[in-house]
Design an enzyme around this catalytic site. Sequence first.
Site, PDB file in Angstrom:
ATOM      1  N   ARG A  41      95.898 -44.050  90.698  1.00 12.13           N
ATOM      2  CA  ARG A  41      96.872 -44.579  90.014  1.00 12.13           C
ATOM      3  C   ARG A  41      98.000 -45.289  91.033  1.00 12.13           C
ATOM      4  NH1 ARG A  41      93.790 -45.213  86.749  1.00 12.13           N
ATOM      5  NH2 ARG A  41      93.763 -44.611  84.274  1.00 12.13           N
ATOM      6  N   GLU A  65     100.188 -54.257  88.016  1.00 13.11           N
ATOM      7  CA  GLU A  65      98.709 -54.802  87.853  1.00 13.11           C
ATOM      8  C   GLU A  65      98.601 -56.258  87.050  1.00 13.11           C
ATOM      9  OE1 GLU A  65      95.805 -52.024  87.320  1.00 13.11           O
ATOM     10  OE2 GLU A  65      96.407 -50.930  89.146  1.00 13.11           O
ATOM     11  N   HIS A  96      91.427 -53.195  90.492  1.00 10.32           N
ATOM     12  CA  HIS A  96      91.028 -51.782  89.600  1.00 10.32           C
ATOM     13  C   HIS A  96      89.816 -51.987  89.336  1.00 10.32           C
ATOM     14  CE1 HIS A  96      93.717 -49.023  87.011  1.00 10.32           C
ATOM     15  NE2 HIS A  96      92.415 -48.505  87.208  1.00 10.32           N
TER      16      HIS A  96
END
Length: 590
Positions: A299, A328, A346
């Site tokens: 994370r 993000e 990601h």
Amino acid sequence: MITTIQTVICLWFSSRKNLGRREKGGVYCEKLFIENAPQNISGVCSQSVSQLFEENRVSESSGMAPVSVKRVLISESVDPCCKTILQENGIEVTEKQQMTKEELIAEIQNYDGLVVRSATKVTADVVNAGSNLKIIGRAGTGVDNVDVDAATKRGVIVMNTPSGNTISAAELTCALLMSLSRNIPQAVMSMKDGKWDRKKFMGAELYGKVLGIVGLGRIGKEVATRMQSFGMKTIGYDPITPPEVSASWGVEQMSLEELWPQCDYITVHTPLMPSTTGLLNDASFAKCKKGVKVVNCARGGIIDEAALLRALESGQCGGAGLDVFVEEPPKDRALVNHPNVISCPHLGASTKEAQARCGKEIALQIVDMATGKALVGAVNAQVLVSSFSPDSHQWIQLGESMGRVLKACTASKEPYSQVHITSLGESLKKSTGFLSSAAVVGLLTEGPQNGPNLVNALPLAAETGITVQTAHKDSNEREACVVEVSMNSSSYKAVGSVQTGVPVLLELNGSVFRQPVPLTGHLLFFKAATSTELLLSVTGVLAAAGVELQRFSASTAGSGEQWYCMGISSLLGDIGALKSLVKEAAQLTV
């Protein structure tokens, strides 16, 4: 009607002299009524106890089905198998992607369930807008995009699929570690630019190097076993996994202070929470070897991004592999553009296999929960996990019904200051959690809709200033639940059990019922000194109100003030009509 009821009451007084002990099986004075009464009297108590038990019996093989899920919204791209599985099990599914927050708030009120990945932000506003929302399913591991506290407060279950993307995330971590050691992405880009620069991309072997793994859960374990095959020494830190467990798969645990200076590479695999935010910061980088390389596929925020940039610029950090960011996509491109940083958008769970696995698992978890088969992956409803045993349903009904009885009997004495729930019997050792929640549900329920449930009962009790205490005692005599509530300077206690599948009340505030009270239907409780005249007067009030007496339970005590219970055909319109006859009275529908 009065004559018949009076005959039954008088018969009860005469027959209780012959009742020395309780009969086995829970039926005590019914037999005397039927055998000694005229034929027309046996029909007065319109439901015999054995008949009542049979009609209300909960099958011992039935599971717990605490949540009804009929419509589910999927707000992101989830593997098609998720929708298929839900639909095959009778759940209506709607897919709507890329909704704004306002669109999601408007849409969610029509659904019982919501399935998301990581992009949908399930905020408190979204949760509160879901008036029918019962379950939020995260097709993946982390739930930091879901306001779990808000969901818990609303009684909404939040579940994830913790093992769905384990292999994919572990493999990406290993790929980044290898890429950092050999500068693979930089070499690829150089080749695409038409260059042939072998000296510029001199790397280092992983063999013999020390890998520090912070977070030794499923993913941390898989990373360790894979990197050990490259000859790396694996050390780690985890406040939950026992050292002997991690040692069994080759990871020596130690404190972070001991770990930082030893590592050539560090990878983090923890959830994002206050204690892990900024875990790698200026201070921890300063304790590391010069040139240490770090990887974050967990994370964004576990590694302090500003501190990482400073460490890269100074050479204290030799390189970073980042799959996640605080924001993000990241607007600040300083890290992404750094020559010693390998970054991905990601991709930890972005494999066909992981997506299929997560989609399948979240669908099956929702189906299993809705059908009462099991509860898997719940992050805020651990109390419910043990409630899916075969006989849990009737015990949950018992706890809630006992709470409602005590609420009715103490209505004028609230607020409560403390509730103490004790489970008795070896088989109830793991049931104390849901028994306590169920009892609190009964105590806090104000109306038929939108009341507390097993998920939010204890948090709501704490919020209202009620202290809930639980205990368990092994007992060879019986399985039972004891609920005691305290308010001001008084307390009330109820003892109940489940007999032949039916929740029953055995005792109320010291009065032990000669005949257990089936906790179903309309119930009238009253406290008064034992006398024939009293009971005749009470039944007279019932008859005058057009209320039929269906069953009757009295205390085993022969004198003094005791609690009585009558099963009645409907609630009295005015319970105040009993005030001149009894000391206390309460009625409720279970």
